[in-house]
Each structure stands twice: as C-alpha cells, then as structure tokens.
Design a protein around this motif. Sequence first.
Motif, PDB file in Angstrom:
ATOM      1  N   ALA A 171       6.214  12.260   7.510  1.00 57.72           N
ATOM      2  CA  ALA A 171       4.795  11.904   7.416  1.00 57.72           C
ATOM      3  C   ALA A 171       4.562  10.945   6.252  1.00 57.72           C
ATOM      4  O   ALA A 171       5.329  10.917   5.278  1.00 57.72           O
ATOM      5  N   GLN A 172       3.527  10.145   6.349  1.00 55.97           N
ATOM      6  CA  GLN A 172       3.100   9.230   5.280  1.00 55.97           C
ATOM      7  C   GLN A 172       4.224   8.304   4.813  1.00 55.97           C
ATOM      8  O   GLN A 172       4.386   8.055   3.621  1.00 55.97           O
ATOM      9  N   GLY A 173       5.017   7.842   5.768  1.00 52.77           N
ATOM     10  CA  GLY A 173       6.056   6.866   5.433  1.00 52.77           C
ATOM     11  C   GLY A 173       7.309   7.441   4.834  1.00 52.77           C
ATOM     12  O   GLY A 173       8.224   6.694   4.460  1.00 52.77           O
ATOM     13  N   SER A 174       7.402   8.753   4.728  1.00 46.90           N
ATOM     14  CA  SER A 174       8.565   9.365   4.092  1.00 46.90           C
ATOM     15  C   SER A 174       9.804   9.241   4.977  1.00 46.90           C
ATOM     16  O   SER A 174       9.709   9.176   6.198  1.00 46.90           O
ATOM     17  N   SER A 175      10.972   9.232   4.336  1.00 45.68           N
ATOM     18  CA  SER A 175      12.238   9.088   5.042  1.00 45.68           C
ATOM     19  C   SER A 175      12.772  10.445   5.487  1.00 45.68           C
ATOM     20  O   SER A 175      12.638  11.446   4.769  1.00 45.68           O
ATOM     21  N   ALA A 176      13.405  10.457   6.645  1.00 43.71           N
ATOM     22  CA  ALA A 176      14.051  11.689   7.126  1.00 43.71           C
ATOM     23  C   ALA A 176      15.234  12.068   6.250  1.00 43.71           C
ATOM     24  O   ALA A 176      15.691  13.215   6.274  1.00 43.71           O
ATOM     25  N   ALA A 227       0.844  -1.195   0.000  1.00 43.48           N
ATOM     26  CA  ALA A 227       0.000   0.000   0.000  1.00 43.48           C
ATOM     27  C   ALA A 227       0.879   1.245   0.000  1.00 43.48           C
ATOM     28  O   ALA A 227       1.934   1.274   0.652  1.00 43.48           O
ATOM     29  N   PRO A 228       0.490   2.303  -0.723  1.00 47.35           N
ATOM     30  CA  PRO A 228       1.303   3.523  -0.742  1.00 47.35           C
ATOM     31  C   PRO A 228       1.292   4.223   0.619  1.00 47.35           C
ATOM     32  O   PRO A 228       0.357   4.085   1.404  1.00 47.35           O
ATOM     33  N   GLY A 229       2.371   4.959   0.869  1.00 49.32           N
ATOM     34  CA  GLY A 229       2.455   5.748   2.093  1.00 49.32           C
ATOM     35  C   GLY A 229       2.860   4.977   3.323  1.00 49.32           C
ATOM     36  O   GLY A 229       2.804   5.514   4.436  1.00 49.32           O
ATOM     37  N   GLN A 230       3.306   3.731   3.147  1.00 52.41           N
ATOM     38  CA  GLN A 230       3.646   2.897   4.303  1.00 52.41           C
ATOM     39  C   GLN A 230       5.143   2.908   4.636  1.00 52.41           C
ATOM     40  O   GLN A 230       5.526   2.568   5.747  1.00 52.41           O
ATOM     41  N   GLY A 231       5.978   3.281   3.679  1.00 51.54           N
ATOM     42  CA  GLY A 231       7.408   3.278   3.947  1.00 51.54           C
ATOM     43  C   GLY A 231       8.215   3.683   2.731  1.00 51.54           C
ATOM     44  O   GLY A 231       7.724   3.691   1.599  1.00 51.54           O
ATOM     45  N   PHE A 232       9.463   4.040   2.981  1.00 52.15           N
ATOM     46  CA  PHE A 232      10.378   4.514   1.941  1.00 52.15           C
ATOM     47  C   PHE A 232      11.010   3.330   1.207  1.00 52.15           C
ATOM     48  O   PHE A 232      11.473   2.378   1.828  1.00 52.15           O
ATOM     49  N   ASP A 233      11.019   3.382  -0.120  1.00 53.80           N
ATOM     50  CA  ASP A 233      11.669   2.371  -0.943  1.00 53.80           C
ATOM     51  C   ASP A 233      12.198   3.071  -2.188  1.00 53.80           C
ATOM     52  O   ASP A 233      11.424   3.435  -3.075  1.00 53.80           O
TER      53      ASP A 233
END
Length: 371
Positions: free
Chosen positions: A308-313, A204-210
Amino acid sequence: MQPFSKFLRLVCLLSLASATLSSCQLGRFVFYNFANITDYKIFPSRPLTASAQPFRFQTATTPRAPKKLGPTGKEAPLDQYLADRETVAFLIIQNDTIQYEQYFNGYEQSSIVASFSMAKSVTSMLIGTAVEDGLIKSVDEPITHYLPELKKNGLENVTIRHVLQMTSGIEFNESYVNPFGDAASFYYGRNLRQYVNNMQPKAAPGQGFDYISGNTQILGAILDKVVAPKTVTQYLQERIWQHLGMEYDASWSLDKKKDGLEKTFCCLNARARDFAKLGRLYLKQGNWNGRQVVPAQWVKESTQVDTAQGSSAGYQYQWWLPSRSGDFMMQGILGQFVYVNPMKNLLIVRLGKDYGNTNWPRFFSELAAVY
C-alpha cells in the motif's frame, strides 16, 4: 634564492591543501577511499555496554551444517566457500543452538565489525519503542511535527511511515563512490543535523519505493529530538541493548565528537553473536525471554509484505523481505546480514569485507531448506 622561494611556496600550498583535505568531508573520502568494515576506528562514537549476565546460545554437540555446497561435481566445503567469498564471520543458529560458527580472513569471535545499513533495522526498532513510550504519537504523523524546520523545504506531507517504508519522495543521491554525493556527505561529513535540514522533495510521498539512507537519518533526527536529554545511543542501551544479554561492548558512530548525532542510517559496531541477538529478538516477536522489549505488533508490521502507498513487497519498516515465505533480514553494504526464518526458527549471520560476488539472500534461502 628564487628557485628556493618557489619551492617554499609550493611546500606551503601543499601543506595548506593537505590540512584542508584532512579536515573536511572530501579529505576523509580521498584518504579512506571507500567504506570498510573497520570504519568504526575512524569515527567518534558513543558506547553500548555489554550485559553483566550475558545470554549465550547453546552449541550443538552434533552440528547440523552442510559439509559441502554447490551443484554435483562442483561442490565446495562450506568453510572454503565462505572464505573464498570475502566472509569474515558466519553463524547458523536454530532453536537457540549454534549449528555452525566460523571466522575467516583474520577475524575471530571477539572481532568488531561495522554494521553499515543493518543499523537501519535497529533504528526502526527504536521508532517502535518510541511510539510505545508515547514519545511519538503515530507513524502517520508528518515528520515536520518533530522537525518543523523541514516545512520550509516542502516536506510537510511526508509522514514517518513514508520514511520508514522508503516512499518519502525525498531527493537523495545514494552513491558512496561520488565524494560529493549525499550518501558520502552523510557518511564522511560532520553535520548530519544540517544535512537533514537541507533535504528537498523530488516527488510526492507515497508514490513509490526509493531506497535512500537519508530517510533513516530523518528517523534518527526525530529520535534525537524525542528522547532528549538522552542520546539515541543511551535510549538504545536502556530500551533494547541491556535486555538482550549482549556479550561484548559495542558502539554507535557519530558525525562529530562534540554534540554528535548518531549515524542512524549505518554504523553500529558490534560482534557477530550480538548481531544475532537482534535477529533473535524479532524471531521471538519482540519478546526476550518473557520481557516484551519491542511491541509484537510493531515487529509484525515491520516484517510483513505491504504494498500500500507505494511500498515495496521486498521492504518494510527498514527490514528487507527476501521472499514471500515470511523470512526477513537486516542488510548492510559489503554483505552484512542477519537473516531470520521464523518457519525454521533459524538465524543466519553473515559479515564480510565484500559481497564476494554472491547472492546472499538466495544462498540463505537455499541453506534454510536444508533445515
């Protein structure tokens, strides 16, 4: 006659195999083996034109660059340190003044170098200008508003923001060493539009950075649609390139010669000084000598930490954020970098044949501390 006949058949088979390999993705992969900073020579491209009135950084009369680097007792001259680590170009620019500029391993100021994934940051610039121009309504729109063919693949919940932040959840093999991997297909293949059309969800989108190059090529496919009948290269030329006083002609590589699509995940081909100007544009919040080329708000959103929304720092809108101190950078495979440090009003460009077994982001931070 029989041995000759067998030999003739073998020659024919080998010739057929060679012809087949030379005309397909696998053949190009086998022949070229791995990405190289001279790959601009092997792909068709569209031209970017230098400025009739180029902007040139000043050159310091008394350069402020460390003569030696490394711990006490193991110090090495900066020139040697860089040359030994596969560097071909290295620039340090502070307050619009070149403090250090050297070229190595047969390269010089006028040498072209392929950007690889530094082009992702430029693609992000174009998305920002397309939003400002009203060609894209919002980054929170689903990508299927512009690429409706992806609805059948189950990507209707993926937004432009997800793709910008590498949180789309799309399936993609980011391997360049696997000739059948997605990255190799996108790089060596000749039908990027079809490759994009075939993309499938993994999560699902927004779950983590890839981090995947397919995300940026989706942005390129969207730009291809919204800027038509112009090409993406023409839009870059008119919207950004011509305003930055570029000193040299450049190009953007395509998947194929006829009706080709820009490889927006990679493959801008330019010189070190002109790459530095792309960094300067963002150092100045998108303003170039009084002209707001890229919206200041877009620059801010692209280069600030947001988890937010799974984005990476460490990543935002196709820009890398190496620390929490406000610095940011463009980065490409084999160690291509444009590093921007607003607190020091500093730019560093490093181009190379390989990473040279060096942690360049940490090196840039240590170097910035000197200024």
